[in-house]
Design a protein around this motif. Structure first.
Motif, short mmCIF file in Angstrom:
data_model
loop_
_atom_site.label_atom_id
_atom_site.label_comp_id
_atom_site.label_asym_id
_atom_site.label_seq_id
_atom_site.Cartn_x
_atom_site.Cartn_y
_atom_site.Cartn_z
N ALA A 7 0.84 -1.20 0.00
CA ALA A 7 0.00 0.00 0.00
C ALA A 7 0.87 1.26 0.00
O ALA A 7 1.30 1.72 1.06
N PRO A 8 1.15 1.82 -1.17
CA PRO A 8 1.95 3.05 -1.21
C PRO A 8 1.23 4.18 -0.47
O PRO A 8 0.01 4.34 -0.62
N SER A 9 1.98 4.92 0.34
CA SER A 9 1.39 6.04 1.08
C SER A 9 1.52 7.32 0.24
O SER A 9 2.64 7.74 -0.09
N ILE A 10 0.38 7.95 -0.04
CA ILE A 10 0.43 9.14 -0.89
C ILE A 10 1.02 10.36 -0.18
O ILE A 10 1.21 11.40 -0.78
N LEU A 11 1.36 10.17 1.09
CA LEU A 11 2.03 11.26 1.81
C LEU A 11 3.34 11.62 1.11
O LEU A 11 3.79 12.76 1.16
N SER A 12 3.95 10.63 0.46
CA SER A 12 5.22 10.88 -0.22
C SER A 12 5.04 11.18 -1.71
O SER A 12 6.02 11.33 -2.43
N ALA A 13 3.78 11.27 -2.16
CA ALA A 13 3.54 11.61 -3.57
C ALA A 13 3.66 13.11 -3.77
O ALA A 13 3.81 13.86 -2.81
N ASP A 14 3.60 13.54 -5.02
CA ASP A 14 3.61 14.97 -5.33
C ASP A 14 2.15 15.44 -5.27
O ASP A 14 1.34 15.06 -6.10
N PHE A 15 1.83 16.27 -4.27
CA PHE A 15 0.44 16.67 -4.07
C PHE A 15 -0.11 17.52 -5.22
O PHE A 15 -1.32 17.67 -5.34
N ALA A 16 0.78 18.04 -6.04
CA ALA A 16 0.31 18.81 -7.20
C ALA A 16 -0.07 17.88 -8.35
O ALA A 16 -0.68 18.31 -9.33
N SER A 17 0.33 16.62 -8.25
CA SER A 17 -0.06 15.69 -9.32
C SER A 17 -0.46 14.34 -8.72
O SER A 17 0.00 13.29 -9.16
N LEU A 18 -1.32 14.40 -7.73
CA LEU A 18 -1.76 13.19 -7.04
C LEU A 18 -2.36 12.16 -7.98
O LEU A 18 -2.05 10.97 -7.90
N LYS A 19 -3.20 12.63 -8.90
CA LYS A 19 -3.89 11.72 -9.81
C LYS A 19 -2.86 10.93 -10.64
O LYS A 19 -2.98 9.71 -10.77
N GLY A 191 4.77 -11.61 10.84
CA GLY A 191 3.32 -11.85 10.73
C GLY A 191 2.52 -10.78 10.01
O GLY A 191 1.31 -10.91 9.86
N ALA A 192 3.19 -9.72 9.54
CA ALA A 192 2.44 -8.67 8.81
C ALA A 192 2.17 -9.15 7.39
O ALA A 192 3.01 -9.83 6.79
N THR A 193 0.98 -8.81 6.87
CA THR A 193 0.71 -9.15 5.46
C THR A 193 0.40 -7.91 4.63
O THR A 193 0.33 -7.99 3.41
N ALA A 194 0.19 -6.76 5.26
CA ALA A 194 -0.03 -5.53 4.50
C ALA A 194 1.08 -4.54 4.87
O ALA A 194 1.36 -4.33 6.06
N LEU A 195 1.72 -4.00 3.85
CA LEU A 195 2.87 -3.14 4.06
C LEU A 195 2.62 -1.76 3.46
O LEU A 195 2.43 -1.63 2.26
N VAL A 196 2.63 -0.75 4.32
CA VAL A 196 2.52 0.63 3.83
C VAL A 196 3.94 1.11 3.54
O VAL A 196 4.85 0.85 4.31
N SER A 197 4.11 1.80 2.43
CA SER A 197 5.44 2.33 2.15
C SER A 197 5.32 3.63 1.36
O SER A 197 4.68 3.66 0.31
N GLY A 198 5.91 4.69 1.89
CA GLY A 198 5.80 5.99 1.24
C GLY A 198 7.08 6.40 0.56
O GLY A 198 7.24 6.29 -0.66
N ASN A 199 8.02 6.84 1.37
CA ASN A 199 9.27 7.37 0.84
C ASN A 199 10.01 6.37 -0.06
O ASN A 199 10.48 6.73 -1.14
N TYR A 200 10.09 5.13 0.36
CA TYR A 200 10.83 4.12 -0.40
C TYR A 200 10.26 3.96 -1.81
O TYR A 200 11.00 3.92 -2.79
N ILE A 201 8.94 3.90 -1.91
CA ILE A 201 8.32 3.69 -3.24
C ILE A 201 8.40 4.97 -4.07
O ILE A 201 8.86 4.94 -5.22
N PHE A 202 7.98 6.09 -3.51
CA PHE A 202 7.88 7.30 -4.33
C PHE A 202 9.22 7.93 -4.66
O PHE A 202 9.32 8.69 -5.62
N SER A 203 10.26 7.61 -3.90
CA SER A 203 11.56 8.20 -4.25
C SER A 203 12.35 7.27 -5.18
O SER A 203 13.45 7.60 -5.61
N SER A 204 11.75 6.12 -5.49
CA SER A 204 12.48 5.17 -6.34
C SER A 204 12.47 5.60 -7.81
O SER A 204 11.50 6.18 -8.30
N GLN A 205 13.56 5.30 -8.49
CA GLN A 205 13.64 5.58 -9.94
C GLN A 205 12.84 4.55 -10.71
O GLN A 205 12.50 4.75 -11.87
N ASN A 206 12.59 3.41 -10.07
CA ASN A 206 11.86 2.34 -10.74
C ASN A 206 10.76 1.83 -9.79
O ASN A 206 10.99 0.92 -8.98
N ILE A 207 9.60 2.45 -9.89
CA ILE A 207 8.53 2.15 -8.93
C ILE A 207 8.04 0.69 -9.03
O ILE A 207 7.87 0.05 -7.99
#
Ligand code: DX5
Ligand code: ZN
Length: 217
Positions: A7-19, A191-207
């Motif tokens: 589950a990518p966290s949109i907190l690390s997305a660009d809020f000017a281009s969320l869509k 034991g976790a099965t759902a992973l939230v990730s913000g910075n790691y995903i959105f700062s990656s060159q290869n999402i």
């Protein structure tokens, strides 16, 4: 092992281009979209409200995993449900959290989760576990993206996982904060099965690769 939900966290997305950013992670194989709602009171930061969720709902069918870091979820949760949230997670440390409140959220047709901050023990949510769809274990102090993972939360995940398994509760464990290719396997093993990730995903060159690295290890 259960299927892993990223589950990518949109907190690390660009809020000017969320869509566009949401479309990017959806195409890249993300399972859910994690939406961090902060009220500047429960946590020292302000983010987005239900109006933004409603607007985004028009552009994607992704599962909206809505994380309410707000003091008064009773007052606002319905706005998020109406806006198109699929899962509403409230914090145990917020005002007035009861079994009846969780039931009310579920009765509206969405899934219900409880999140706990690093200092809150599992013992505080034991009575809620039988009816919860999800527990979100914070692996950082909530409020900001990009913080380092708190390793000592792994024991808490293990403890919760063993209680869920022992009692055959239908509740999944999600983790949030500092999740990357190094910390994800440790959480899944605990034991976790759902992973939230913000910075790691959105700062990656290869999402797509970043998302895959959280599932295949
Ligand atoms: C923190 C939020 C998280 C945050 C995670 O309070 O709940 O969802 O965006 O971001 P990273 O993965 O960068 O720690
Ligand atoms: Zn979150």
């Amino acid at each position: 092992m259960n299927r892993i939900i990223v589950a990518p966290s949109i907190l690390s997305a660009d809020f000017a281009s969320l869509k566009d950013d949401i479309e990017k992670v959806e195409k890249a194989g993300a399972d859910w979209l994690h939406i961090d709602v902060m009220d500047g009171h429960f946590v020292p930061n302000l983010t987005i409200g239900a109006m933004v969720v409603k607007s985004l709902r028009k552009y994607t069918k992704m599962f909206f995993d809505t994380h309410l870091m707000i003091s008064d979820p009773k007052k606002y949760w319905k706005d998020f449900q109406k806006a198109g949230a699929n899962l509403i997670t409230i914090h145990k440390e917020s005002n007035d959290i009861s079994k009846a409140f969780i039931q009310e959220i579920k009765a509206s047709g969405v899934k219900a989760g409880i999140s706990i901050k690093p200092q809150t023990p599992i013992s505080q949510i034991l009575n809620l576990l039988p009816i919860l769809d999800l527990v979100l274990i914070m692996t950082v102090e909530p409020g900001f993206g990009g913080q380092p993972f708190m390793e000592d939360m792994l024991e808490k995940i293990k403890e919760l996982n063993s209680i869920i398994n022992k009692n055959k509760y239908n509740c999944i464990i999600e983790v949030d904060g500092g999740i990357n290719a190094q910390t994800a396997p440790k959480c899944v093993q605990a034991g976790a099965t759902a992973l939230v990730s913000g910075n790691y995903i959105f700062s990656s060159q290869n999402i797509p690769e970043a998302i895959q690295s959280l599932k295949n290890f």
